[in-house]
Structure formats: structure tokens, C-alpha cells
Design a protein around this motif. Structure first.
Motif, PDB file in Angstrom:
ATOM      1  N   GLU A   1      43.708  32.831  37.929  1.00 63.93           N
ATOM      2  CA  GLU A   1      43.700  31.551  37.219  1.00 63.93           C
ATOM      3  C   GLU A   1      42.990  30.475  38.040  1.00 63.93           C
ATOM      4  OE1 GLU A   1      47.657  30.428  36.248  1.00 63.93           O
ATOM      5  OE2 GLU A   1      48.118  32.288  35.187  1.00 63.93           O
ATOM      6  N   LEU A   2      43.230  30.490  39.354  1.00 60.02           N
ATOM      7  CA  LEU A   2      42.644  29.480  40.229  1.00 60.02           C
ATOM      8  C   LEU A   2      41.154  29.709  40.450  1.00 60.02           C
ATOM      9  CD1 LEU A   2      45.447  29.230  42.962  1.00 60.02           C
ATOM     10  CD2 LEU A   2      44.864  27.483  41.272  1.00 60.02           C
ATOM     11  N   THR A   3      40.752  30.990  40.528  1.00 58.41           N
ATOM     12  CA  THR A   3      39.352  31.322  40.828  1.00 58.41           C
ATOM     13  C   THR A   3      38.864  32.385  39.845  1.00 58.41           C
ATOM     14  OG1 THR A   3      40.082  32.980  42.447  1.00 58.41           O
ATOM     15  CG2 THR A   3      39.633  30.771  43.278  1.00 58.41           C
ATOM     16  N   PRO A   4      38.612  31.997  38.604  1.00 53.60           N
ATOM     17  CA  PRO A   4      38.319  32.978  37.547  1.00 53.60           C
ATOM     18  C   PRO A   4      37.040  33.785  37.735  1.00 53.60           C
ATOM     19  CG  PRO A   4      37.915  30.742  36.780  1.00 53.60           C
ATOM     20  CD  PRO A   4      38.616  30.618  38.085  1.00 53.60           C
ATOM     21  N   TYR A   5      36.122  33.328  38.587  1.00 60.64           N
ATOM     22  CA  TYR A   5      34.876  34.069  38.794  1.00 60.64           C
ATOM     23  C   TYR A   5      34.907  34.895  40.084  1.00 60.64           C
ATOM     24  CZ  TYR A   5      33.484  30.293  35.629  1.00 60.64           C
ATOM     25  OH  TYR A   5      33.423  29.392  34.594  1.00 60.64           O
ATOM     26  N   SER A   6      35.992  34.812  40.818  1.00 63.97           N
ATOM     27  CA  SER A   6      36.053  35.381  42.165  1.00 63.97           C
ATOM     28  C   SER A   6      36.163  36.904  42.163  1.00 63.97           C
ATOM     29  CB  SER A   6      37.248  34.783  42.910  1.00 63.97           C
ATOM     30  OG  SER A   6      37.531  35.505  44.079  1.00 63.97           O
ATOM     31  N   GLU A   7      35.309  37.537  42.962  1.00 59.77           N
ATOM     32  CA  GLU A   7      35.406  38.984  43.129  1.00 59.77           C
ATOM     33  C   GLU A   7      36.664  39.354  43.901  1.00 59.77           C
ATOM     34  OE1 GLU A   7      32.950  42.548  45.331  1.00 59.77           O
ATOM     35  OE2 GLU A   7      31.816  41.051  44.188  1.00 59.77           O
ATOM     36  N   VAL A   8      37.060  38.496  44.846  1.00 58.49           N
ATOM     37  CA  VAL A   8      38.292  38.750  45.593  1.00 58.49           C
ATOM     38  C   VAL A   8      39.479  38.781  44.640  1.00 58.49           C
ATOM     39  CG1 VAL A   8      39.902  37.803  47.298  1.00 58.49           C
ATOM     40  CG2 VAL A   8      37.441  37.766  47.746  1.00 58.49           C
ATOM     41  N   ALA A   9      39.523  37.828  43.715  1.00 55.67           N
ATOM     42  CA  ALA A   9      40.645  37.749  42.778  1.00 55.67           C
ATOM     43  C   ALA A   9      40.689  38.961  41.853  1.00 55.67           C
ATOM     44  CB  ALA A   9      40.553  36.464  41.963  1.00 55.67           C
ATOM     45  N   ILE A  10      39.559  39.342  41.283  1.00 56.87           N
ATOM     46  CA  ILE A  10      39.574  40.479  40.355  1.00 56.87           C
ATOM     47  C   ILE A  10      39.880  41.770  41.096  1.00 56.87           C
ATOM     48  CG2 ILE A  10      37.086  40.958  40.487  1.00 56.87           C
ATOM     49  CD1 ILE A  10      39.409  41.230  37.392  1.00 56.87           C
ATOM     50  N   ARG A  11      39.417  41.880  42.333  1.00 58.12           N
ATOM     51  CA  ARG A  11      39.717  43.077  43.120  1.00 58.12           C
ATOM     52  C   ARG A  11      41.227  43.206  43.348  1.00 58.12           C
ATOM     53  NH1 ARG A  11      36.491  46.076  46.349  1.00 58.12           N
ATOM     54  NH2 ARG A  11      34.843  44.483  46.244  1.00 58.12           N
ATOM     55  N   LYS A  12      41.863  42.097  43.715  1.00 62.13           N
ATOM     56  CA  LYS A  12      43.306  42.134  43.967  1.00 62.13           C
ATOM     57  C   LYS A  12      44.079  42.406  42.678  1.00 62.13           C
ATOM     58  CE  LYS A  12      43.275  39.220  48.093  1.00 62.13           C
ATOM     59  NZ  LYS A  12      43.614  40.348  48.982  1.00 62.13           N
ATOM     60  N   LEU A  13      43.604  41.848  41.572  1.00 63.32           N
ATOM     61  CA  LEU A  13      44.295  42.062  40.301  1.00 63.32           C
ATOM     62  C   LEU A  13      44.177  43.517  39.861  1.00 63.32           C
ATOM     63  CD1 LEU A  13      45.929  40.718  38.103  1.00 63.32           C
ATOM     64  CD2 LEU A  13      43.789  40.015  36.996  1.00 63.32           C
ATOM     65  N   ILE A  14      42.995  44.085  39.987  1.00 66.47           N
ATOM     66  CA  ILE A  14      42.800  45.492  39.635  1.00 66.47           C
ATOM     67  C   ILE A  14      43.669  46.386  40.516  1.00 66.47           C
ATOM     68  CG2 ILE A  14      41.144  47.401  39.744  1.00 66.47           C
ATOM     69  CD1 ILE A  14      38.999  45.395  38.830  1.00 66.47           C
ATOM     70  N   CYS A  15      43.651  46.128  41.818  1.00 65.56           N
ATOM     71  CA  CYS A  15      44.442  46.945  42.745  1.00 65.56           C
ATOM     72  C   CYS A  15      45.936  46.840  42.451  1.00 65.56           C
ATOM     73  CB  CYS A  15      44.155  46.529  44.184  1.00 65.56           C
ATOM     74  SG  CYS A  15      42.502  46.980  44.764  1.00 65.56           S
ATOM     75  N   SER A  16      46.380  45.652  42.037  1.00 63.87           N
ATOM     76  CA  SER A  16      47.798  45.471  41.715  1.00 63.87           C
ATOM     77  C   SER A  16      48.197  46.320  40.520  1.00 63.87           C
ATOM     78  CB  SER A  16      48.086  43.991  41.428  1.00 63.87           C
ATOM     79  OG  SER A  16      47.957  43.210  42.595  1.00 63.87           O
ATOM     80  N   TYR A  17      47.382  46.293  39.479  1.00 61.35           N
ATOM     81  CA  TYR A  17      47.698  47.094  38.294  1.00 61.35           C
ATOM     82  C   TYR A  17      47.625  48.589  38.594  1.00 61.35           C
ATOM     83  CZ  TYR A  17      47.939  43.251  34.942  1.00 61.35           C
ATOM     84  OH  TYR A  17      48.326  42.136  34.229  1.00 61.35           O
ATOM     85  N   VAL A  18      46.616  48.994  39.359  1.00 67.46           N
ATOM     86  CA  VAL A  18      46.482  50.409  39.706  1.00 67.46           C
ATOM     87  C   VAL A  18      47.672  50.866  40.540  1.00 67.46           C
ATOM     88  CG1 VAL A  18      45.125  52.077  41.031  1.00 67.46           C
ATOM     89  CG2 VAL A  18      43.971  50.445  39.517  1.00 67.46           C
ATOM     90  N   SER A  19      48.122  50.024  41.475  1.00 64.07           N
ATOM     91  CA  SER A  19      49.276  50.374  42.309  1.00 64.07           C
ATOM     92  C   SER A  19      50.535  50.560  41.475  1.00 64.07           C
ATOM     93  CB  SER A  19      49.512  49.288  43.365  1.00 64.07           C
ATOM     94  OG  SER A  19      48.422  49.209  44.260  1.00 64.07           O
ATOM     95  N   LEU A  20      50.606  49.833  40.356  1.00 62.55           N
ATOM     96  CA  LEU A  20      51.758  49.951  39.455  1.00 62.55           C
ATOM     97  C   LEU A  20      51.565  51.072  38.430  1.00 62.55           C
ATOM     98  CD1 LEU A  20      52.433  46.155  38.889  1.00 62.55           C
ATOM     99  CD2 LEU A  20      54.038  47.771  39.920  1.00 62.55           C
TER     100      LEU A  20
END
Length: 244
Positions: free
Chosen positions: A193-212
Motif C-alpha cells: 500500500e505504501l509503495t505500490p510500484y516497489s519490487e521489494v514490496a511485491i517480492r515480499k508479498l509473493i513470498c508471504s503468500y507462497v510461504s503460506l
């Protein structure tokens, strides 16, 4: 006795159980003076302060307005047990706020806590890092003089936003290290939400869902991110989940 100064959220000065509230600060100009001078580590010229407060639209009686406002601020500080005349100083064409030693100013505390949290995280103390980053974020996400627009306020708000981003990123990582994947996911979404274009943010979000174990959700957020990049930045992103 510790003096506490809150510049974010509801601006206030607390000392010895008493509190100076926004209504005690002589209006918008008084609140701006408190924030502007509290954010400076050194005295600034009276002329520069006038420019910062009014940005070229100062009233004809600007000196009288500034003097009267500062006088009321000193009285309000004295009313809560602080030496107003020794704190808000105007001499030799310079102005400065000299808060008592050990005064805690929330803006500075936010910076200190996130700096400490990043060092603590690197040392592997994830629980303490989480607490420190949470404090930093709780301060940084509060508004700073909402409804008032000045160049120096834009810079200070940008600094607070940076602290928010650093805090949320660290919280995402520290919760993951502690095995709390749901909290880590929550912070990853907040970072997005804070950094909608950020590769760091999307990477962490993808990894979070994959980990779950939710690859479908990971695929969806990646596709949504690609759409945003293409529509708003005209960037064509071709990587897939495995590339992150």
C-alpha cells in the motif's frame, strides 16, 4: 521530570503531569512555530522563519504577529511548569527552541527507534527489533500538521513516510523470522500500500503468500502489480512467480 513533545498526530507538550494542547498554542502559526523550531537542531534567522511560516504571503504587521504568538507560546509553556523564556529564544535576529535535556520529541524518537530496530534485526534479536519498529511505525504513520502545506512540511512528511516504509519492511521480515507468517503477510500488504510500484514490496508479498501455501493469491497479486505498472508507468513486466 521528562518533557515530551508530540509533533505528529495531536500536537502537545507534556511536563510534570500537565499538558499544553493545540488550543493553548496560539493558533495555526503557533503550532507551526513549535514544529518548525523543534525540527531544527540549531537557531534559524527570524527572516527564514517568517519565510517558512508564510512563504511570501506574510501580513504587513508580521513582526507584531510573530512577537505576540511567541509571547503566548512562552506563557503556555510556563503554565505547565517549563521555563518558557528560556525555551523559546529570540535574540540577535535568531530564533530557537531549546528543550530541556532528555526531552523526548516523537519525530526524533521515530528515527531513533527505526535506526535501532535495523541494527537489532541484523544482530538476530527479532523480538526486540519488532517492538522497536512497531514504536517507530506508530509515530511515523500519524499526520504532521494536517491541512497545512509548506515546503519544509513536505520534506518532514517525506521523512516520516520513509520511516513508515522502513518500519513496515522490517516488521514483515522480523515476523517471518519469528514464524508468524500471518503477521508477516499483513505487513507485506501494508508495504504494498505504501509503495505500490516497489519490487521489494511485491517480492515480499509473493513470498508471504507462497510461504503460506497460497500460490493462487501470489499469482493474483503479481498479475495485479503488472497491470498497475503497465497502466500507470507504461512498464511491461514479464517475470513470473518463480523469478521472485
Amino acid at each position: 521530570m521528562t518533557t515530551r513533545v508530540n509533533l505528529t498526530g495531536t500536537i502537545s507538550v507534556s511536563h510534570a503531569g500537565d499538558e499544553m494542547r493545540p488550543e493553548d498554542m496560539s493558533g495555526v502559526i503557533g503550532r507551526m512555530i513549535l514544529v518548525r523550531l523543534s525540527r531544527s537542531n540549531y537557531a534559524i534567522s527570524r527572516t527564514a522563519l517568517v519565510d517558512d511560516l508564510w512563504e511570501g504571503l506574510e501580513p504587513q504587521s508580521v513582526d507584531s504577529v510573530l512577537d505576540a504568538t511567541c509571547s503566548r507560546l512562552r506563557k503556555a509553556l510556563t503554565h505547565i511548569g517549563l521555563p518558557g523564556k528560556e525555551i523559546l529564544i529570540s535574540t540577535g535576529g535568531l530564533m530557537q527552541l531549546r528543550w530541556p535535556v532528555a526531552t523526548k520529541i516523537d519525530f526524533s524518537e521515530a528515527t531513533r527507534f527505526i535506526d535501532n530496530a535495523e541494527g537489532t534485526y541484523k544482530r538476530g534479536d527479532y523480538a526486540v527489533a519488532t517492538k522497536e519498529a512497531t514504536i517507530a511505525y506508530s509515530i511515523a504513520q500519524r499526520p504532521l500538521l494536517p491541512g497545512i502545506n509548506r515546503e519544509w512540511l513536505i520534506r518532514d512528511r517525506s521523512h516520516l513516510r520513509s520511516i513508515s516504509e522502513r518500519s513496515v519492511q522490517l516488521l514483515c521480515d522480523s515476523w517471518r523470522e519469528q514464524g508468524d507468517l500471518q503477521s508477516s503477510l499483513l505487513m507485506a500488504n501494508k508495504l504494498m500500500e505504501l509503495t505500490p510500484y516497489s519490487e521489494v514490496a511485491i517480492r515480499k508479498l509473493i513470498c508471504s503468500y507462497v510461504s503460506l501455501g497460497d500460490k493462487a493469491a501470489a499469482t493474483k497479486v503479481l498479475n495485479d502489480w503488472k497491470t498497475v505498472l503497465a497502466k500507470e508507468l507504461q512498464i511491461i513486466e514479464t517475470r513470473e512467480i518463480e523469478d521472485f
